[in-house]
Scaffold this motif. Sequence first.
Motif, short mmCIF file in Angstrom:
data_model
loop_
_atom_site.label_atom_id
_atom_site.label_comp_id
_atom_site.label_asym_id
_atom_site.label_seq_id
_atom_site.Cartn_x
_atom_site.Cartn_y
_atom_site.Cartn_z
N ALA A 151 0.91 -1.24 -0.05
CA ALA A 151 -0.24 0.12 0.00
C ALA A 151 0.79 1.11 -0.10
O ALA A 151 0.62 2.06 0.77
N LEU A 152 1.81 1.16 -1.00
CA LEU A 152 2.58 2.78 -1.05
C LEU A 152 3.64 2.72 0.01
O LEU A 152 4.44 3.85 0.02
N ALA A 153 3.74 1.68 0.81
CA ALA A 153 4.73 1.97 2.02
C ALA A 153 6.10 2.16 1.26
O ALA A 153 7.03 2.87 1.85
N ASP A 154 6.49 1.44 0.27
CA ASP A 154 8.08 1.60 -0.42
C ASP A 154 8.04 2.97 -1.00
O ASP A 154 9.06 3.14 -1.59
N LYS A 155 7.09 3.84 -1.26
CA LYS A 155 6.96 5.04 -1.86
C LYS A 155 7.16 6.28 -0.75
O LYS A 155 7.13 7.52 -0.85
N ASP A 156 7.15 5.91 0.71
CA ASP A 156 7.24 6.92 1.83
C ASP A 156 8.68 7.47 1.57
O ASP A 156 9.96 6.85 1.44
N PRO A 157 8.78 8.75 1.62
CA PRO A 157 9.89 9.73 1.55
C PRO A 157 10.71 9.51 2.76
O PRO A 157 10.49 10.14 3.92
N LEU A 158 11.67 8.59 2.80
CA LEU A 158 12.61 8.26 3.88
C LEU A 158 14.09 8.15 3.51
O LEU A 158 14.42 8.05 2.56
N SER A 159 14.92 8.34 4.67
CA SER A 159 16.32 8.22 4.35
C SER A 159 16.47 6.59 4.22
O SER A 159 15.78 5.82 4.18
N PRO A 160 17.61 6.29 3.25
CA PRO A 160 17.71 4.94 2.79
C PRO A 160 17.77 4.01 3.83
O PRO A 160 17.09 2.84 3.70
N GLU A 161 18.60 4.33 4.98
CA GLU A 161 18.33 3.23 6.13
C GLU A 161 17.11 2.92 6.60
O GLU A 161 16.59 1.90 6.74
N ALA A 182 -3.32 20.40 13.20
CA ALA A 182 -3.28 19.45 11.95
C ALA A 182 -3.28 20.30 10.62
O ALA A 182 -2.26 19.85 9.92
N GLY A 183 -3.87 21.37 10.51
CA GLY A 183 -3.88 22.16 9.16
C GLY A 183 -2.47 22.73 8.93
O GLY A 183 -1.99 22.63 7.93
N ILE A 184 -1.87 23.56 10.08
CA ILE A 184 -0.62 23.87 9.88
C ILE A 184 0.59 23.11 9.77
O ILE A 184 1.47 23.37 8.69
N PHE A 185 0.48 21.79 10.44
CA PHE A 185 1.61 20.81 10.31
C PHE A 185 1.54 20.07 8.89
O PHE A 185 2.41 20.04 8.26
N MET A 186 0.27 19.89 8.44
CA MET A 186 0.25 19.38 7.15
C MET A 186 0.65 20.14 5.91
O MET A 186 1.34 19.80 4.99
N ILE A 187 0.22 21.60 5.83
CA ILE A 187 0.64 22.39 5.09
C ILE A 187 2.12 22.70 5.11
O ILE A 187 2.90 22.82 4.34
N VAL A 195 4.94 21.65 2.27
CA VAL A 195 5.95 22.77 1.57
C VAL A 195 7.33 22.37 1.73
O VAL A 195 8.08 22.54 0.92
N GLY A 196 7.42 21.77 2.77
CA GLY A 196 9.08 20.99 3.18
C GLY A 196 9.65 21.54 4.44
O GLY A 196 10.76 21.30 4.63
N VAL A 197 8.85 22.10 5.24
CA VAL A 197 9.66 22.58 6.67
C VAL A 197 10.07 21.55 7.44
O VAL A 197 10.96 21.62 8.17
N VAL A 198 9.26 20.42 7.41
CA VAL A 198 9.76 19.15 8.17
C VAL A 198 10.61 18.21 7.30
O VAL A 198 10.70 17.13 8.06
N GLY A 199 11.26 18.68 6.55
CA GLY A 199 12.24 17.64 5.64
C GLY A 199 11.91 17.32 4.15
O GLY A 199 12.73 17.31 3.50
N PHE A 200 10.55 16.75 4.14
CA PHE A 200 10.12 16.26 2.73
C PHE A 200 9.19 17.47 2.38
O PHE A 200 8.24 17.85 3.30
N GLY A 201 8.87 17.63 0.95
CA GLY A 201 7.75 18.64 0.55
C GLY A 201 8.34 19.09 -0.77
O GLY A 201 9.21 18.69 -1.43
N LEU A 249 2.51 13.01 -5.41
CA LEU A 249 1.63 12.37 -4.53
C LEU A 249 1.76 12.90 -3.12
O LEU A 249 0.52 13.39 -2.80
N TRP A 250 2.52 12.67 -2.26
CA TRP A 250 2.45 12.95 -0.95
C TRP A 250 2.26 14.47 -0.45
O TRP A 250 1.26 14.87 0.21
N SER A 251 2.90 15.15 -1.32
CA SER A 251 3.00 16.65 -1.05
C SER A 251 1.61 17.33 -1.35
O SER A 251 1.00 18.07 -0.49
N PRO A 252 1.10 17.01 -2.66
CA PRO A 252 0.03 17.51 -2.71
C PRO A 252 -1.27 16.97 -1.93
O PRO A 252 -2.10 17.68 -1.37
#
Length: 166
Positions: free
Chosen positions: A33-43, A96-101, A105-111, A143-146
Amino acid sequence: MPPDWTRVGGYGAAALCAVYGSMKLAQALGANALADKDPLSPELHERLVARDPLFVASHWVLAGVAVVGVVVALATVRPWGVAVPRRLLLALAWAAGIFMIARSVGVVGFGFVPDALRLAGVVEVPAEHAALARELALWDLLLWSPFFLLWGTCWTTAAVRLRRVS
């Protein structure tokens, strides 16, 4: 009386919580279910794909949080939501809204911004992980950022409506 279109935020947030929670539940039960598409570090990506117990537990927790999110989102638009303290609902919806936005955008690492920088080659990635980093950045950008931007917009719309009708 015309329909109140601002209610779409609460219903949208509830629907997106249900979608996200269903995906996390499926992952907890063993589906890809898209787990292998989660934006994570390689490890971390390797641990996720290998079904490390920590990741399995996190999927269960996130599925549970999503259920709570459905209830909170519906409480912002349904009549029974008046039983929930307004300040609590407002705080949860805004947070929730502020965290997700911010995540989108990328404030928490990916976006959008970090993904674009990775894909443009501005952010260096170790050569042995370049293909994986590019693939995950594309998935996150398309996918994830939108998804998180839409979800965050729904939460903030629900919060604005709730503040207005309170």
